[in-house]
Design a protein around this motif. Structure first.
Motif, PDB file in Angstrom:
ATOM      1  N   TRP A 296       0.818  -1.209   0.000  1.00  0.00           N
ATOM      2  CA  TRP A 296       0.000   0.000   0.000  1.00  0.00           C
ATOM      3  C   TRP A 296       0.848   1.253   0.000  1.00  0.00           C
ATOM      4  N   GLU A 297       2.025   1.191   0.616  1.00  0.00           N
ATOM      5  CA  GLU A 297       2.937   2.336   0.558  1.00  0.00           C
ATOM      6  C   GLU A 297       3.435   2.537  -0.868  1.00  0.00           C
ATOM      7  N   ALA A 298       3.715   1.423  -1.559  1.00  0.00           N
ATOM      8  CA  ALA A 298       4.148   1.512  -2.951  1.00  0.00           C
ATOM      9  C   ALA A 298       3.058   2.128  -3.815  1.00  0.00           C
ATOM     10  N   MET A 299       1.814   1.682  -3.608  1.00  0.00           N
ATOM     11  CA  MET A 299       0.710   2.218  -4.389  1.00  0.00           C
ATOM     12  C   MET A 299       0.487   3.710  -4.095  1.00  0.00           C
ATOM     13  N   TYR A 300       0.692   4.103  -2.842  1.00  0.00           N
ATOM     14  CA  TYR A 300       0.494   5.508  -2.472  1.00  0.00           C
ATOM     15  C   TYR A 300       1.484   6.404  -3.203  1.00  0.00           C
ATOM     16  N   SER A 301       2.738   5.997  -3.203  1.00  0.00           N
ATOM     17  CA  SER A 301       3.765   6.830  -3.828  1.00  0.00           C
ATOM     18  C   SER A 301       3.553   6.961  -5.328  1.00  0.00           C
ATOM     19  N   THR A 302       3.012   5.909  -5.956  1.00  0.00           N
ATOM     20  CA  THR A 302       2.720   5.975  -7.382  1.00  0.00           C
ATOM     21  C   THR A 302       1.475   6.810  -7.659  1.00  0.00           C
ATOM     22  N   SER A 303       0.467   6.643  -6.800  1.00  0.00           N
ATOM     23  CA  SER A 303      -0.845   7.230  -7.064  1.00  0.00           C
ATOM     24  C   SER A 303      -0.889   8.730  -6.843  1.00  0.00           C
ATOM     25  N   ILE A 304      -0.105   9.243  -5.912  1.00  0.00           N
ATOM     26  CA  ILE A 304      -0.234  10.653  -5.572  1.00  0.00           C
ATOM     27  C   ILE A 304       0.072  11.541  -6.787  1.00  0.00           C
ATOM     28  N   PHE A 305       1.071  11.157  -7.585  1.00  0.00           N
ATOM     29  CA  PHE A 305       1.409  11.961  -8.758  1.00  0.00           C
ATOM     30  C   PHE A 305       0.529  11.627  -9.951  1.00  0.00           C
ATOM     31  N   THR A 306      -0.009  10.412  -9.976  1.00  0.00           N
ATOM     32  CA  THR A 306      -0.981  10.090 -11.015  1.00  0.00           C
ATOM     33  C   THR A 306      -2.243  10.917 -10.820  1.00  0.00           C
ATOM     34  N   ALA A 307      -2.658  11.081  -9.563  1.00  0.00           N
ATOM     35  CA  ALA A 307      -3.826  11.914  -9.266  1.00  0.00           C
ATOM     36  C   ALA A 307      -3.589  13.353  -9.694  1.00  0.00           C
ATOM     37  N   ARG A 308      -2.395  13.836  -9.470  1.00  0.00           N
ATOM     38  CA  ARG A 308      -2.061  15.201  -9.857  1.00  0.00           C
ATOM     39  C   ARG A 308      -2.139  15.354 -11.387  1.00  0.00           C
ATOM     40  N   ALA A 309      -1.675  14.336 -12.102  1.00  0.00           N
ATOM     41  CA  ALA A 309      -1.755  14.382 -13.569  1.00  0.00           C
ATOM     42  C   ALA A 309      -3.204  14.354 -14.030  1.00  0.00           C
ATOM     43  N   LEU A 310      -4.044  13.574 -13.349  1.00  0.00           N
ATOM     44  CA  LEU A 310      -5.457  13.508 -13.716  1.00  0.00           C
ATOM     45  C   LEU A 310      -6.123  14.872 -13.576  1.00  0.00           C
ATOM     46  N   THR A 311      -5.813  15.593 -12.501  1.00  0.00           N
ATOM     47  CA  THR A 311      -6.446  16.899 -12.289  1.00  0.00           C
ATOM     48  C   THR A 311      -6.054  17.903 -13.375  1.00  0.00           C
ATOM     49  N   GLY A 312      -4.913  17.683 -14.005  1.00  0.00           N
ATOM     50  CA  GLY A 312      -4.521  18.547 -15.103  1.00  0.00           C
ATOM     51  C   GLY A 312      -5.249  18.251 -16.395  1.00  0.00           C
ATOM     52  N   ALA A 313      -5.823  17.031 -16.474  1.00  0.00           N
ATOM     53  CA  ALA A 313      -6.490  16.629 -17.715  1.00  0.00           C
ATOM     54  C   ALA A 313      -8.004  16.680 -17.617  1.00  0.00           C
ATOM     55  N   TYR A 314      -8.518  16.611 -16.393  1.00  0.00           N
ATOM     56  CA  TYR A 314      -9.969  16.598 -16.209  1.00  0.00           C
ATOM     57  C   TYR A 314     -10.337  17.516 -15.055  1.00  0.00           C
ATOM     58  N   ASP A 315     -11.265  18.419 -15.293  1.00  0.00           N
ATOM     59  CA  ASP A 315     -11.669  19.421 -14.307  1.00  0.00           C
ATOM     60  C   ASP A 315     -12.745  18.847 -13.387  1.00  0.00           C
ATOM     61  N   LEU A 316     -12.394  18.674 -12.108  1.00  0.00           N
ATOM     62  CA  LEU A 316     -13.346  18.163 -11.124  1.00  0.00           C
ATOM     63  C   LEU A 316     -13.981  19.278 -10.299  1.00  0.00           C
ATOM     64  N   SER A 317     -13.798  20.507 -10.695  1.00  0.00           N
ATOM     65  CA  SER A 317     -14.233  21.621  -9.848  1.00  0.00           C
ATOM     66  C   SER A 317     -15.734  21.639  -9.612  1.00  0.00           C
ATOM     67  N   GLY A 318     -16.509  21.017 -10.510  1.00  0.00           N
ATOM     68  CA  GLY A 318     -17.954  20.999 -10.315  1.00  0.00           C
ATOM     69  C   GLY A 318     -18.447  19.864  -9.444  1.00  0.00           C
ATOM     70  N   GLN A 319     -17.576  18.915  -9.121  1.00  0.00           N
ATOM     71  CA  GLN A 319     -17.993  17.768  -8.332  1.00  0.00           C
ATOM     72  C   GLN A 319     -17.905  18.063  -6.840  1.00  0.00           C
ATOM     73  N   ARG A 320     -18.782  17.410  -6.069  1.00  0.00           N
ATOM     74  CA  ARG A 320     -18.842  17.664  -4.628  1.00  0.00           C
ATOM     75  C   ARG A 320     -18.581  16.423  -3.793  1.00  0.00           C
ATOM     76  N   ARG A 321     -19.049  15.253  -4.224  1.00  0.00           N
ATOM     77  CA  ARG A 321     -18.907  14.022  -3.426  1.00  0.00           C
ATOM     78  C   ARG A 321     -18.348  12.915  -4.300  1.00  0.00           C
ATOM     79  N   LEU A 322     -17.189  12.423  -3.917  1.00  0.00           N
ATOM     80  CA  LEU A 322     -16.489  11.401  -4.703  1.00  0.00           C
ATOM     81  C   LEU A 322     -16.377  10.109  -3.906  1.00  0.00           C
TER      82      LEU A 322
END
Length: 338
Positions: free
Chosen positions: A143-169
């Motif tokens: 899970w630590e390995a997945m965390y370190s990979t995922s944190i920057f993948t999430a950052r890349a996703l926010t650059g490609a898709y705008d979630l500003s209109g969403q409220r509950r995920l």
């Protein structure tokens, strides 16, 4: 003129990884953090290495872009200082250690996996899945390995898709919470719920507290495969690096549950290393598929076209794909609940 030089690069690929893994195991990058310069003789003293191995290791790490020369010695490069120093927020050493300790030796038997179509890192007759285990240390490392990979993948996703209109995920199989934490950091109006197994949620709660997001990110324990339904009432459902673990019928079952969990007009996000529609690449996605042969019973990496068709059959509309470059994914397939 055609030469076998590219083939030599394939043959020796494991040299780079094992050099990298050995340096992480020694704690090399952590020990010289903060701009400290290490000479060959210093490495001999500090790590108890003979002179020849110390010289070869430092030189090899420099060749890989992990160290750089400074006078008579070596110091961390920017990437090593940021991601390979234990204790730093985005420490990547867990990923290195997990692959070295969990998957490297099983990969030596890849021919067996090709012939039998059975995983090599766990026994399906003794466990329900690769995520069940009696080795807490290895699970924590995973899970630590997945965390370190995922944190920057999430950052890349926010650059490609705008979630500003969403409220509950709803973060289905959200692991230690990297995606939920990063998406909430980037979107102040967003609240997220991680849905995962009890021992995983316990790790996520620690990460949430460390990120000072208690109250905006929470957890619900459950099993997205075994439970008949998912928690409902969300305007966004995220499946990040989940569906490549399972076969097509299982994935279609998961997608049906996700549709039910969404409010009308809500969005599903499938973030993965997507194969090209003709399944000829890219290498990162295709080779991750081979790793699924080593680690899962039915998993494989799928193309964007396959995900789009499954979403269509599940009842989603306005299906599209966005692309980005992250360490754990290269794109996301999106669909809307009518």
């Amino acid at each position: 003129m055609i030469t076998p030089t590219p083939l030599m690069g394939l043959v020796t690929g494991f040299w780079s990884f094992k050099t990298f893994a050995a340096a992480v195991e020694l704690g090399l990058f952590t020990r010289i953090a903060g701009g400290r310069v290490l000479t060959v003789q210093g490495a001999c003293t500090e790590f108890g290495l003979p002179e020849r191995p110390a010289d070869l290791l430092l030189s090899a790490c420099a060749s890989l872009g992990l160290l750089e020369r400074s006078g008579e010695g070596y110091r961390n490069t920017e990437v090593a200082e940021e991601f390979l120093v234990a204790g730093k927020p985005y420490y990547f050493g867990g990923q290195v250690r997990y692959c070295d300790e969990r998957t490297y030796l099983p990969w030596h038997r890849i021919g067996e996996a090709l012939r039998t179509d059975k995983p090599l890192t766990w026994d399906p007759q003794a466990k329900d899945s690769m995520f069940d285990g009696d080795d807490p240390e290895m699970l924590a490392l995973f899970w630590e390995a997945m965390y370190s990979t995922s944190i920057f993948t999430a950052r890349a996703l926010t650059g490609a898709y705008d979630l500003s209109g969403q409220r509950r995920l709803l973060d289905v199989g959200g692991g230690a919470g990297a995606f939920s934490i990063e998406l909430c950091r980037q979107n102040p109006d967003l609240r997220a719920t991680i849905f995962d197994l009890p021992h995983v949620c316990a790790q996520a709660e620690t990460k949430i507290a460390s990120a000072e997001l208690t109250g905006r990110v929470d957890t619900i324990t459950g099993d997205f495969l075994g439970d008949p339904t998912l928690p409902g009432g969300y305007d966004t459902v995220l499946l990040s690096m989940i569906l490549h673990d399972w076969d097509e019928p299982t994935n279609e079952l998961i997608l049906a549950k996700c549709l039910d969990a969404l409010s009308p007009g809500g969005t599903i996000i499938i973030s993965e290393l997507l194969l090209d529609d003709d399944r000829s690449g890219p290498p990162a996605a295709a080779l991750m598929g081979m790793n699924m042969l080593v680690e899962t019973e039915g998993g494989k990496n799928y193309s964007g076209a396959e995900y789009r068709e499954w979403l269509r059959r599940a009842g989603f509309a306005d299906i599209r794909t966005v692309t980005f470059e992250g360490p754990g994914a290269n794109g996301a397939v999106l669909g809307r609940k009518p």
